[in-house]
Design a protein around this motif. Structure first.
Motif, PDB file in Angstrom:
ATOM      1  N   GLY A 193       0.807  -1.214   0.000  1.00 23.79           N
ATOM      2  CA  GLY A 193       0.000   0.000   0.000  1.00 23.79           C
ATOM      3  C   GLY A 193       0.840   1.264   0.000  1.00 23.79           C
ATOM      4  N   LYS A 194       1.890   1.274   0.825  1.00 29.16           N
ATOM      5  CA  LYS A 194       2.751   2.450   0.891  1.00 29.16           C
ATOM      6  C   LYS A 194       3.543   2.610  -0.401  1.00 29.16           C
ATOM      7  N   ARG A 195       3.963   1.469  -0.989  1.00 24.72           N
ATOM      8  CA  ARG A 195       4.696   1.544  -2.245  1.00 24.72           C
ATOM      9  C   ARG A 195       3.828   2.114  -3.350  1.00 24.72           C
ATOM     10  N   LEU A 196       2.566   1.678  -3.404  1.00 21.87           N
ATOM     11  CA  LEU A 196       1.666   2.183  -4.432  1.00 21.87           C
ATOM     12  C   LEU A 196       1.399   3.669  -4.243  1.00 21.87           C
ATOM     13  N   ALA A 197       1.278   4.097  -3.001  1.00 24.08           N
ATOM     14  CA  ALA A 197       1.054   5.519  -2.737  1.00 24.08           C
ATOM     15  C   ALA A 197       2.236   6.340  -3.216  1.00 24.08           C
ATOM     16  N   PHE A 198       3.445   5.837  -2.981  1.00 23.98           N
ATOM     17  CA  PHE A 198       4.632   6.553  -3.415  1.00 23.98           C
ATOM     18  C   PHE A 198       4.771   6.527  -4.933  1.00 23.98           C
ATOM     19  N   SER A 199       4.537   5.375  -5.540  1.00 29.84           N
ATOM     20  CA  SER A 199       4.709   5.279  -6.989  1.00 29.84           C
ATOM     21  C   SER A 199       3.684   6.098  -7.739  1.00 29.84           C
ATOM     22  N   SER A 200       2.532   6.381  -7.113  1.00 30.27           N
ATOM     23  CA  SER A 200       1.533   7.210  -7.786  1.00 30.27           C
ATOM     24  C   SER A 200       2.007   8.646  -7.944  1.00 30.27           C
ATOM     25  N   LEU A 201       2.976   9.059  -7.132  1.00 30.01           N
ATOM     26  CA  LEU A 201       3.522  10.409  -7.281  1.00 30.01           C
ATOM     27  C   LEU A 201       4.249  10.563  -8.609  1.00 30.01           C
ATOM     28  N   PHE A 202       4.821   9.477  -9.110  1.00 32.07           N
ATOM     29  CA  PHE A 202       5.612   9.532 -10.327  1.00 32.07           C
ATOM     30  C   PHE A 202       4.883   9.022 -11.556  1.00 32.07           C
ATOM     31  N   SER A 203       3.668   8.541 -11.411  1.00 31.88           N
ATOM     32  CA  SER A 203       2.948   8.040 -12.571  1.00 31.88           C
ATOM     33  C   SER A 203       2.407   9.212 -13.380  1.00 31.88           C
ATOM     34  N   SER A 204       2.398   9.036 -14.708  1.00 34.80           N
ATOM     35  CA  SER A 204       1.986  10.131 -15.578  1.00 34.80           C
ATOM     36  C   SER A 204       0.479  10.313 -15.570  1.00 34.80           C
ATOM     37  N   SER A 205      -0.256   9.233 -15.400  1.00 35.81           N
ATOM     38  CA  SER A 205      -1.708   9.359 -15.324  1.00 35.81           C
ATOM     39  C   SER A 205      -2.250   8.184 -14.538  1.00 35.81           C
ATOM     40  N   GLU A 206      -3.330   8.459 -13.829  1.00 42.57           N
ATOM     41  CA  GLU A 206      -3.941   7.395 -13.054  1.00 42.57           C
ATOM     42  C   GLU A 206      -4.814   6.542 -13.956  1.00 42.57           C
ATOM     43  N   GLU A 207      -4.940   5.292 -13.610  1.00 45.00           N
ATOM     44  CA  GLU A 207      -5.790   4.394 -14.367  1.00 45.00           C
ATOM     45  C   GLU A 207      -7.238   4.761 -14.078  1.00 45.00           C
ATOM     46  N   SER A 208      -7.992   4.944 -15.133  1.00 48.05           N
ATOM     47  CA  SER A 208      -9.390   5.306 -14.944  1.00 48.05           C
ATOM     48  C   SER A 208     -10.250   4.051 -15.030  1.00 48.05           C
ATOM     49  N   SER A 209     -11.373   4.115 -14.360  1.00 46.09           N
ATOM     50  CA  SER A 209     -12.269   2.967 -14.408  1.00 46.09           C
ATOM     51  C   SER A 209     -13.070   3.015 -15.703  1.00 46.09           C
ATOM     52  N   VAL A 210     -13.401   1.857 -16.204  1.00 53.89           N
ATOM     53  CA  VAL A 210     -14.170   1.746 -17.432  1.00 53.89           C
ATOM     54  C   VAL A 210     -15.359   0.836 -17.161  1.00 53.89           C
ATOM     55  N   GLU A 211     -16.530   1.291 -17.522  1.00 54.61           N
ATOM     56  CA  GLU A 211     -17.759   0.520 -17.406  1.00 54.61           C
ATOM     57  C   GLU A 211     -18.231   0.216 -18.825  1.00 54.61           C
ATOM     58  N   PHE A 212     -18.723  -1.002 -19.044  1.00 56.33           N
ATOM     59  CA  PHE A 212     -19.213  -1.383 -20.362  1.00 56.33           C
ATOM     60  C   PHE A 212     -20.715  -1.581 -20.346  1.00 56.33           C
ATOM     61  N   VAL A 213     -21.344  -1.133 -21.429  1.00 53.99           N
ATOM     62  CA  VAL A 213     -22.770  -1.329 -21.640  1.00 53.99           C
ATOM     63  C   VAL A 213     -22.906  -2.105 -22.940  1.00 53.99           C
TER      64      VAL A 213
END
Length: 155
Positions: free
Chosen positions: A36-56
């Motif tokens: 959890g802490k690693r993901l929080a730190f790595s999100s500081l350097f990510s260019s964009s967050e993964e967005s959720s996708v819903e399908f219809v």
């Protein structure tokens, strides 16, 4: 070699060793932390967050295509609309009559051979254009960002 050159080389080597040691300590510390802490730190350097996708899913769109022969020609389509959120997915589902109508309007005026020769990518682009026009004519925002053709059967 002069004392000045030797001293400059020694200072550069010392700085490089300190930076390498600091990076090693930092990396070891990061690897020993929980996920959890690693993901929080790595999100500081990510260019964009993964967005959720819903399908219809829009199933069983049957279109009668023009044909020069006496036999009638049909196209069966199944589509999946990619929305950004659950509320957009719900709205796309509510707007499915407009989406079906735009699909039928676009394709029913086309010749069987022309549709048959069209690539899936080109058909997808034409559908997106038709949907954009339909939603513009309804004076509302298009609640999905992409259409995926999941089934295409010609008869």
């Amino acid at each position: 070699m002069t004392i000045k050159t030797f001293s400059l080389g020694l200072v550069i080597a010392l700085i490089a060793a300190i930076v390498a040691a600091a990076l090693t300590v930092f990396g070891t510390h990061m690897l020993s932390q929980d996920e959890g802490k690693r993901l929080a730190f790595s999100s500081l350097f990510s260019s964009s967050e993964e967005s959720s996708v819903e399908f219809v899913e829009i199933k069983n769109v049957v279109i009668t295509l023009k044909s020069h022969r006496d036999a009638e020609r049909y196209l069966l389509l199944e589509l999946a609309l990619a929305a950004n959120s659950a509320s957009d997915a719900q709205r796309a589902e509510e707007m499915s009559p407009a989406i079906r109508g735009a699909t039928v309007n676009l394709l029913s005026s086309m010749e069987y051979d022309a549709v048959r020769d069209m690539s899936v990518e080109l058909l997808r682009d034409k559908l997106m254009e038709a949907y954009a026009q339909r939603f513009e004519s309804l004076n509302t925002r298009m609640p999905f960002k992409d259409v995926i053709i999941s089934k295409m059967v010609f008869q």
